[in-house]
Design a protein around this motif. Structure first.
Motif, PDB file in Angstrom:
ATOM      1  N   LYS A   2       0.845  -1.206   0.000  1.00 44.82           N
ATOM      2  CA  LYS A   2       0.000   0.000   0.000  1.00 44.82           C
ATOM      3  C   LYS A   2       0.874   1.247   0.000  1.00 44.82           C
ATOM      4  CE  LYS A   2      -4.113   1.933   0.201  1.00 44.82           C
ATOM      5  NZ  LYS A   2      -5.073   1.797  -0.912  1.00 44.82           N
ATOM      6  N   LEU A   3       1.914   1.240   0.860  1.00 46.76           N
ATOM      7  CA  LEU A   3       2.826   2.386   0.902  1.00 46.76           C
ATOM      8  C   LEU A   3       3.455   2.617  -0.475  1.00 46.76           C
ATOM      9  CD1 LEU A   3       4.678   1.838   4.296  1.00 46.76           C
ATOM     10  CD2 LEU A   3       3.328   3.850   3.669  1.00 46.76           C
ATOM     11  N   LYS A   4       3.866   1.509  -1.093  1.00 42.29           N
ATOM     12  CA  LYS A   4       4.520   1.601  -2.404  1.00 42.29           C
ATOM     13  C   LYS A   4       3.579   2.246  -3.427  1.00 42.29           C
ATOM     14  CE  LYS A   4       7.343  -1.288  -5.318  1.00 42.29           C
ATOM     15  NZ  LYS A   4       7.553  -2.656  -5.756  1.00 42.29           N
ATOM     16  N   THR A   5       2.312   1.779  -3.423  1.00 34.11           N
ATOM     17  CA  THR A   5       1.371   2.339  -4.408  1.00 34.11           C
ATOM     18  C   THR A   5       1.065   3.801  -4.108  1.00 34.11           C
ATOM     19  OG1 THR A   5      -0.600   1.666  -3.174  1.00 34.11           O
ATOM     20  CG2 THR A   5       0.245   0.097  -4.800  1.00 34.11           C
ATOM     21  N   MET A   6       1.311   4.224  -2.858  1.00 30.46           N
ATOM     22  CA  MET A   6       1.088   5.633  -2.515  1.00 30.46           C
ATOM     23  C   MET A   6       2.344   6.467  -2.767  1.00 30.46           C
ATOM     24  SD  MET A   6      -0.985   4.966   1.036  1.00 30.46           S
ATOM     25  CE  MET A   6      -1.824   6.504   1.366  1.00 30.46           C
ATOM     26  N   GLY A   7       3.395   5.797  -3.248  1.00 33.27           N
ATOM     27  CA  GLY A   7       4.645   6.500  -3.560  1.00 33.27           C
ATOM     28  C   GLY A   7       5.411   6.911  -2.321  1.00 33.27           C
ATOM     29  N   ILE A   8       5.195   6.187  -1.226  1.00 35.83           N
ATOM     30  CA  ILE A   8       5.852   6.566   0.030  1.00 35.83           C
ATOM     31  C   ILE A   8       6.986   5.596   0.348  1.00 35.83           C
ATOM     32  CG2 ILE A   8       5.501   6.783   2.534  1.00 35.83           C
ATOM     33  CD1 ILE A   8       2.578   7.655   1.778  1.00 35.83           C
ATOM     34  N   MET A   9       8.184   6.175   0.543  1.00 30.31           N
ATOM     35  CA  MET A   9       9.354   5.363   0.888  1.00 30.31           C
ATOM     36  C   MET A   9       9.610   5.518   2.382  1.00 30.31           C
ATOM     37  SD  MET A   9      10.676   4.524  -2.162  1.00 30.31           S
ATOM     38  CE  MET A   9      12.462   4.543  -2.233  1.00 30.31           C
ATOM     39  N   ILE A  10       9.963   4.438   3.046  1.00 30.45           N
ATOM     40  CA  ILE A  10      10.310   4.562   4.465  1.00 30.45           C
ATOM     41  C   ILE A  10      11.727   4.053   4.705  1.00 30.45           C
ATOM     42  CG2 ILE A  10       7.913   4.489   5.294  1.00 30.45           C
ATOM     43  CD1 ILE A  10       8.413   1.545   6.109  1.00 30.45           C
ATOM     44  N   ASP A  11      12.239   4.347   5.896  1.00 34.39           N
ATOM     45  CA  ASP A  11      13.625   3.969   6.209  1.00 34.39           C
ATOM     46  C   ASP A  11      13.714   2.503   6.612  1.00 34.39           C
ATOM     47  OD1 ASP A  11      14.630   6.562   5.756  1.00 34.39           O
ATOM     48  OD2 ASP A  11      13.759   7.199   7.668  1.00 34.39           O
ATOM     49  N   LYS A  12      14.955   2.002   6.618  1.00 34.46           N
ATOM     50  CA  LYS A  12      15.239   0.628   7.035  1.00 34.46           C
ATOM     51  C   LYS A  12      16.177   0.681   8.226  1.00 34.46           C
ATOM     52  CE  LYS A  12      15.107  -3.088   3.828  1.00 34.46           C
ATOM     53  NZ  LYS A  12      15.346  -3.545   2.533  1.00 34.46           N
ATOM     54  N   LEU A  13      16.067  -0.277   9.152  1.00 36.31           N
ATOM     55  CA  LEU A  13      17.010  -0.348  10.261  1.00 36.31           C
ATOM     56  C   LEU A  13      18.394  -0.673   9.707  1.00 36.31           C
ATOM     57  CD1 LEU A  13      15.019  -2.544  12.829  1.00 36.31           C
ATOM     58  CD2 LEU A  13      15.435  -0.081  12.974  1.00 36.31           C
ATOM     59  N   THR A  14      19.429  -0.058  10.288  1.00 34.31           N
ATOM     60  CA  THR A  14      20.789  -0.477   9.927  1.00 34.31           C
ATOM     61  C   THR A  14      21.068  -1.801  10.638  1.00 34.31           C
ATOM     62  OG1 THR A  14      21.751   0.640  11.830  1.00 34.31           O
ATOM     63  CG2 THR A  14      21.565   1.943   9.805  1.00 34.31           C
ATOM     64  N   ALA A  15      22.126  -2.489  10.212  1.00 31.15           N
ATOM     65  CA  ALA A  15      22.487  -3.756  10.852  1.00 31.15           C
ATOM     66  C   ALA A  15      22.768  -3.522  12.330  1.00 31.15           C
ATOM     67  CB  ALA A  15      23.708  -4.345  10.149  1.00 31.15           C
ATOM     68  N   GLU A  16      23.415  -2.378  12.611  1.00 32.53           N
ATOM     69  CA  GLU A  16      23.746  -2.038  14.000  1.00 32.53           C
ATOM     70  C   GLU A  16      22.466  -1.852  14.828  1.00 32.53           C
ATOM     71  OE1 GLU A  16      24.987   1.961  14.459  1.00 32.53           O
ATOM     72  OE2 GLU A  16      26.337   1.535  16.130  1.00 32.53           O
ATOM     73  N   GLN A  17      21.468  -1.175  14.246  1.00 34.84           N
ATOM     74  CA  GLN A  17      20.197  -0.950  14.955  1.00 34.84           C
ATOM     75  C   GLN A  17      19.447  -2.254  15.179  1.00 34.84           C
ATOM     76  OE1 GLN A  17      18.649   1.921  12.158  1.00 34.84           O
ATOM     77  NE2 GLN A  17      18.989   3.632  13.569  1.00 34.84           N
ATOM     78  N   GLU A  18      19.476  -3.104  14.175  1.00 27.64           N
ATOM     79  CA  GLU A  18      18.788  -4.398  14.324  1.00 27.64           C
ATOM     80  C   GLU A  18      19.411  -5.209  15.458  1.00 27.64           C
ATOM     81  OE1 GLU A  18      17.368  -7.184  11.343  1.00 27.64           O
ATOM     82  OE2 GLU A  18      17.384  -5.459   9.982  1.00 27.64           O
ATOM     83  N   LYS A  19      20.731  -5.190  15.495  1.00 27.49           N
ATOM     84  CA  LYS A  19      21.446  -5.935  16.533  1.00 27.49           C
ATOM     85  C   LYS A  19      21.087  -5.363  17.904  1.00 27.49           C
ATOM     86  CE  LYS A  19      26.047  -7.489  17.899  1.00 27.49           C
ATOM     87  NZ  LYS A  19      26.140  -6.741  19.154  1.00 27.49           N
ATOM     88  N   TYR A  20      21.045  -4.043  17.997  1.00 23.55           N
ATOM     89  CA  TYR A  20      20.722  -3.379  19.263  1.00 23.55           C
ATOM     90  C   TYR A  20      19.347  -3.820  19.773  1.00 23.55           C
ATOM     91  CZ  TYR A  20      19.798   0.363  22.615  1.00 23.55           C
ATOM     92  OH  TYR A  20      19.483   1.061  23.746  1.00 23.55           O
ATOM     93  N   LEU A  21      18.396  -3.936  18.865  1.00 19.43           N
ATOM     94  CA  LEU A  21      17.021  -4.296  19.265  1.00 19.43           C
ATOM     95  C   LEU A  21      16.914  -5.741  19.759  1.00 19.43           C
ATOM     96  CD1 LEU A  21      14.826  -2.528  16.572  1.00 19.43           C
ATOM     97  CD2 LEU A  21      15.152  -1.864  18.945  1.00 19.43           C
TER      98      LEU A  21
END
Ligand code: ADE
Length: 418
Positions: free
Chosen positions: A392-411
């Motif tokens: 749905k986001l894609k069809t609305m032309g909306i891009m969002i951020d991705k977690l970095t590897a460091e952030q994923e590890k932190y979580l």
């Protein structure tokens, strides 16, 4: 092909409306394309009991292009769009059994007619197919792989069947997908209920006192949009947590008995019965407007209203004036049935896009995995739900951020602190 609709001559107008709705349903549109290429539902018989609208027509077309044999009946006697029904029959060759304004007897005859197709998958909005199969058409159960359910009220009924151990096949609760209830129930019901009030009455909402009974996802949406229209909004609730949320969302919260005396417009969205009853009607101001956007027409105690009234007349489409014995007049919209689908066109296609993407993919999931499922009510698989949000986001032309590897590890790490 057997069918029962109002007028086949409405088909061309219906087709235009179905195509218009389709333009706002890109996620379902992508599924439609994929289904057409791969035919993943080849030969599967699906009987659906949904509101017969231009958005539902797009879902039916998607299933048919996927290879399914579909038959459609209405999930409410007043919600059918007769032109969409005609177009489905004439232009899409899909059997439909639904006429706007049909009586209860015809409603159940139609329901039984789609069951005569001996479905393998049922698609419900309110659980009337499942409940009819389990009470009067038990012979059909052996063919059924599973069913889907669109709405809160239906999920509650089905969960109570499962807990009483009478549910005889697996159900996917489409309503409970996040990409369904957080959007359809909230923004869909919010906008379409206001739309229904305006089409039926043409009142100015600014400055009116607008009472919403129920602060679930639908109630939140209605309250939000009523506030946005300049109304003073009051919430009535029975659950302390929801009442507290409503208070902190900035609404006035009080008992219905108190609200009854000051409200100009009342909307019920609770899913329960006799929410507005004689004690409330007799307290209401002259000219109060009463409506329901909950699934069934039980939320307003209409027999009690009839008893209190000495006169009743239709004053506009979808507006009945009741003159009470105390001399005051109150106005009931759409016979207490789902206002948004009776007096307006239901939720906009842009939000039904996600609800019906969930329906199409859940039907496919059931077809592929039904034999591994228990006789229970299941959530829509997380990957389907999240996949729909991403698309749905894609069809609305909306891009969002991705977690970095460091952030994923932190979580995922509990060791790192202050
Ligand atoms: N439920 C609410 N709005 C709807 C719509 N537009 N089509 C089908 N079902 C609905």
């Amino acid at each position: 092909m057997e069918y029962d609709i109002k007028d086949l001559n409405l088909a061309d107008k219906g087709k235009l409306r179905i195509e218009w709705a389709g333009k706002f349903m890109p996620v379902l549109g992508n599924i439609k394309k994929e289904f057409e290429e791969k035919k993943p539902l080849e030969g599967v018989k699906i009987s659906a009991c949904l509101h017969v609208t231009s958005e539902t027509a797009n879902l039916m077309e998607t299933l048919k292009l996927g290879g399914a044999q579909v038959a459609l009946t209405a999930s409410n006697p007043l919600s059918t769009q007769d032109d969409a029904a005609a177009a489905l029959v004439k232009h899409y060759e899909i059997p439909v059994f639904a006429i706007k304004g049909e009586d209860n007897k015809t409603y159940y005859e139609h329901l039984n007619q789609v069951l005569d197709f001996k479905p393998q998958v049922t698609m419900d909005d309110g659980a009337d197919l499942v409940s009819t199969i389990h009470s009067k058409r038990k012979d059909l159960m052996k063919e059924i792989i599973g069913g889907t359910e669109e709405t809160t009220t239906g999920v509650i009924r089905l969960k109570s069947m499962a807990s009483e151990k009478v549910l005889n096949y697996p159900i996917i609760a489409v309503n409970d997908a996040k990409t369904k209830h957080l959007f359809d129930n909230r923004y869909g019901t919010g906008q379409s209920t206001i739309d229904g009030i305006l089409r039926a009455t043409n009142v100015l909402l600014a400055g009116l006192t607008f009472v919403v009974a129920g602060y679930g996802w639908c109630g939140r949406g209605v309250a939000m949009r009523a506030r946005g229209s300049g109304s003073n909004v009051i919430i009535c609730e029975v659950e302390p947590l929801k009442a507290l949320e409503a208070v902190m969302d900035g609404f006035r919260v009080m008992s219905l008995n108190l609200a009854a005396e000051i409200g100009d417009i009342f909307v019920t969205v609770t899913g329960d019965k006799n929410v507005l009853s004689s004690e409330h009607f007799s307290r209401m101001k002259e000219g109060a407007i009463i409506a329901n956007s909950g699934h069934f027409n039980v939320e307003i105690d209409i027999p009690a209203l009839e008893k209190l009234a000495e006169e009743k007349r239709k004053v506009r489409d979808f507006v009945e004036e009741y003159t009470l014995k105390n001399g005051k007049k109150v106005f009931l919209l759409a016979q207490g049935r789902l206002l948004n689908l009776s007096a307006a066109e239901g939720h906009p296609a842009m939000v039904m896009d996600m609800s019906f993407a969930n329906q199409a993919l859940s039907a496919l999931y059931l077809y592929r995995n039904g034999d591994k499922l228990q006789k229970q009510v299941y959530a829509v698989p997380e990957e389907i739900d999240e996949g729909i949000a991403i698309k749905k986001l894609k069809t609305m032309g909306i891009m969002i951020d991705k977690l970095t590897a460091e952030q994923e590890k932190y979580l995922s790490d509990w060791k790192e602190g202050t």
